[in-house]
Design an enzyme around this catalytic site. Structure first.
Site, PDB file in Angstrom:
ATOM      1  N   GLU A   1      42.007  34.682  30.518  1.00  0.00           N
ATOM      2  CA  GLU A   1      40.797  35.129  31.204  1.00  0.00           C
ATOM      3  C   GLU A   1      40.500  36.557  30.776  1.00  0.00           C
ATOM      4  O   GLU A   1      41.332  37.225  30.158  1.00  0.00           O
ATOM      5  CB  GLU A   1      40.993  35.111  32.724  1.00  0.00           C
ATOM      6  CG  GLU A   1      41.214  33.750  33.340  1.00  0.00           C
ATOM      7  CD  GLU A   1      41.468  33.837  34.837  1.00  0.00           C
ATOM      8  OE1 GLU A   1      41.448  32.795  35.492  1.00  0.00           O
ATOM      9  OE2 GLU A   1      41.702  34.963  35.354  1.00  0.00           O
TER      10      GLU A   1
ATOM     11  N   HIS B   1      39.163  37.126  41.405  1.00  0.00           N
ATOM     12  CA  HIS B   1      40.446  37.692  41.809  1.00  0.00           C
ATOM     13  C   HIS B   1      40.662  38.995  41.054  1.00  0.00           C
ATOM     14  O   HIS B   1      39.985  39.286  40.078  1.00  0.00           O
ATOM     15  CB  HIS B   1      41.601  36.718  41.581  1.00  0.00           C
ATOM     16  CG  HIS B   1      41.707  36.192  40.177  1.00  0.00           C
ATOM     17  ND1 HIS B   1      42.147  36.960  39.126  1.00  0.00           N
ATOM     18  CD2 HIS B   1      41.425  34.967  39.652  1.00  0.00           C
ATOM     19  CE1 HIS B   1      42.142  36.242  38.018  1.00  0.00           C
ATOM     20  NE2 HIS B   1      41.709  35.036  38.297  1.00  0.00           N
TER      21      HIS B   1
END
Length: 705
Positions: A623, A662
């Site tokens: 990511e 997150h």
């Protein structure tokens, strides 16, 4: 949570640091006869954006009569795309020197760091990498050792007479960072007055959102005037939402899947209007709130719902969607379900009247359906820049091996592939709702749950499994190969340390929302002990057909030769499903977690399977944010890794400076994604441009490997 300068200085003042006297000026405010302190003054635009000083957002004013005119000018300007909702008026502070001081978390160093520059001000970035700037690692205890304070003092070339004041300043700064859960406390410039006092002329403070969640009293330092109305509405319903400005409303579960969908839409010329991750709960109220805020944006012409059901049932989401949308007309909604109860959910939506909701079989079809109701624009393109500086292998491995030679592990970590039905599992938090439910799922997959631990609940049983007060008690009575944690964020880091101290060598921490400082302390405590920690914020691990320790759905996985190591839960399921459908099973799948600081990373896991014949290829799922991908690229390149490695990175179209879902998914710099991909490619790792390429590229890798 990034604070305004005004709020940051209020926090510093409460912690005992000196700041100039200052007040808030809002549009239309009048000062009456004069400000409550003598001039000269500074009028400062309050925005959550960098570069304010260079852009003219800080203006010196010699007399009170000039304040109103300068304030009116600043209220009419934009800084970083934002109009300041208020200004700070403060007294100018006469000083003989201005230096730079910051204390905060460094993701690159995986530590708190104290940084000191001999000059402060708007050009401080130019000091980076020069002898003028000193960066010192700080223990996670955030207690400043005397030697460190002296080193900082002598670096700044300060007069010995101000040593007591400087020592007190550092003590209060360290205390403030610890007490308020700060990720950054930057003072630039820090003024040194002729009287030997230290005054914070400017301040940039960032609070750890996980700490704020545990201590709601800290929310008073925030300011929601900088959020869009949609972001405020989303926050009220517990939705992770970021405005992006495209045309397709995006709803997904899991940050990784949401980012991958955002990228797929961008590649098709259908840019997302937002990033929305509804996480693991999708009731009618939250989904109705999601669609209300999406369709309140006139730029949104259609919506895409992409869900991979793990524990969350697609059928339940379908019922909530049907109730939220109704059977009436409206802008089109394309829904793609996979995983848990996907067929039942899809059938429920297909039965809806009106034709507003269209159901796709997979992501590619969902994008194609959207292309039929929206005219695509130019596709997003992110070329490889070819100028990345890839990091050297991290300290978990011994540097200095010959070129192409193996880097031996610093510690011997226990393996994962030998876990099976005979392995003993301890569940910390077994008496809680989540611990009990997932223990049942693991047992249904063949797992041997031998014990649970919940302090003050020792002597009880859960589904026939004995519960102990402490891990040490459980270890004394049972052979435990792995402990899995379903412990609330406030006590999770301590639970990890308890398990490690008791001798558990494999620990899986499912918990999310753990403060970053707590995890830095865990990393320091576990260094060199040979303890394998997955997480926090991980879906766990699975050895298909043999062993499950986590919250992963088992349906996507099948036994085979591919090892999947991932930063994303939902993308792990998505990729495993695609590989399994193409006949390529998995030897193991493990999540390293989505938080900035956790246990083992890609490098450690790749090393574990390096010589294991059961693994013929490795699939990495990355990511935006952090350097995990760059580090494994350096490792693969430096060690001549013997197995083919394939990677997929989500978030290629992520906006810089915005956290997506997150804390770990934060693109810190504009070219960060391109540089990440560049490092992977230069290391010989094959990068999949989209999820649709994963199966084909992995099949080729297995043939060549």
């Amino acid at each position: 949570m990034l604070l305004t300068e005004h709020a940051g200085k209020a926090l510093l003042a409460k912690a005992g640091l000196m700041v100039p006297p200052g007040i808030v000026l809002e549009p239309g405010d009048t000062l009456g006869d004069a400000p409550p302190f003598a001039g000269p003054y500074f009028v400062k635009a309050q925005v959550l954006a960098g570069g304010r000083g260079k852009a003219g957002g800080v203006v010196r004013v010699e007399t009170a009569a000039d304040i109103a005119g300068v304030a009116g000018e600043l209220f009419g300007r934009r800084f970083g795309g934002l109009t300041p909702p208020f200004l700070r008026l403060e007294a100018a502070v006469a000083h003989v020197r201005a230096v730079y001081l910051s204390l905060g978390v460094s993701r690159g160093r995986k530590s708190f760091c104290l940084s000191l520059g001999r000059q402060g001000g708007v050009e401080v970035e130019s000091l980076a990498g020069t002898p003028e700037m000193l960066v010192l690692n700080v223990p996670p205890s955030l207690v400043c050792p005397p030697w460190l304070a002296r080193t900082a003092f002598f670096h700044l070339h300060l007069d010995s007479a101000v040593w007591p004041a400087f020592e007190a300043l550092l003590d209060r700064l360290f205390t403030a960072v610890a007490e308020y859960g700060l990720l950054l406390a930057e003072i630039n410039p820090l003024a040194v007055t002729a009287e030997g006092a230290f005054v914070a002329l400017d301040a940039k403070l960032i609070l750890d959102d996980n700490v704020v969640a545990l201590r709601p009293d800290l929310a008073r330092f925030g300011d929601d005037r900088f959020a869009t109305p949609a972001e405020r509405q989303a926050a009220a319903h517990g939705l992770s939402f970021v405005s992006l400005g495209g045309r397709v409303g995006l709803v997904a579960n899991g940050a990784g899947l949401a980012m991958a969908t955002m990228d797929a839409l961008g590649a098709a010329g259908l840019p997302a209007a937002n990033f929305l991750d509804f996480g693991g709960t999708a009731d009618t109220v939250r989904l109705r709130a999601a669609f209300d805020l999406l369709f309140a944006d006139p730029a949104v012409t259609a919506c895409c719902v992409n869900m991979y059901g793990g524990i969350l049932s697609c059928a339940d989401v379908a019922e909530a969607l049907a109730a939220a949308l109704g059977d009436g007309p409206g802008r089109p909604v394309v829904v793609r379900f996979a995983g848990n109860a996907a067929k039942a959910g899809s059938d429920r939506l297909r039965a809806m009247a009106g034709g507003r909701v269209m159901v796709a079989d997979d992501m590619d079809q969902a994008v194609a359906m959207l292309s039929e109701v929206i005219t695509p624009g130019a596709p997003a393109v992110l070329p490889l820049v070819g100028t990345a500086t890839c990091p050297a292998p991290q300290s978990d491995h011994t540097p200095g091996s010959p070129a192409g030679g193996r880097l031996p592990s610093r510690t011997s970590l226990p393996g994962l592939l030998d876990l099976g039905p005979e392995s003993g599992i301890l569940v910390q938090g077994l008496t809680g709702r989540a611990g009990r439910a997932h223990a049942r799922r693991m047992r249904a997959y063949g797992g041997r749950i031998v014990a649970g631990v919940t302090p003050w609940r020792g002597g009880s049983e859960v589904d026939g499994t004995p519960v102990y007060h402490t891990v040490a008690e459980a270890m004394a009575c049972h052979a435990i190969d792995l402990s899995i944690l379903f412990v609330p964020a406030r006590g999770a880091a301590d639970a990890v340390l308890e398990a490690a101290a008791a001798g558990v060598r494999r620990i899986v921490c499912i918990t999310d929302g753990i403060p970053q400082r707590d995890m830095l302390a865990v990393r320091a405590a576990l260094a060199g002990q040979g303890t394998l920690l997955l997480g926090p914020n991980t879906p766990g691990l699975i050895v298909p057909g043999r062993f499950l320790a986590g919250i992963m759905p088992v349906e996507p996985f099948s036994p085979g030769p591919v090892a999947i190591f991932s930063r994303s839960g939902t993308l792990t399921y998505e990729v495993a499903s695609r590989l399994s459908a193409a006949g390529m099973g998995q030897a193991v799948a493990a999540g390293i977690g989505g938080d900035p600081f956790g246990g083992v990373g890609f490098v450690d896991l790749c090393e574990l399977v390096r010589d294991d014949a059961r693994v013929r290829a490795v699939m990495l799922i990355g990511e935006v944010g952090g350097t995990a991908e760059e580090e494994v690229a350096a490792y693969v390149s430096a060690t001549g890794y013997p197995k083919p490695v394939v990677a997929f990175v989500a978030g290629l179209t992520a906006p810089p400076g915005r956290t997506l879902g997150h804390a770990g998914a934060l693109l810190e710099r504009p070219n960060g994604v391109a540089e990440k991909l560049d490092c992977l490619v230069r290391a010989g790792i094959t990068v999949c441009g989209e999820l649709g390429e994963v199966a084909g590229i992995m099949a080729l890798a297995l043939c060549q490997g």
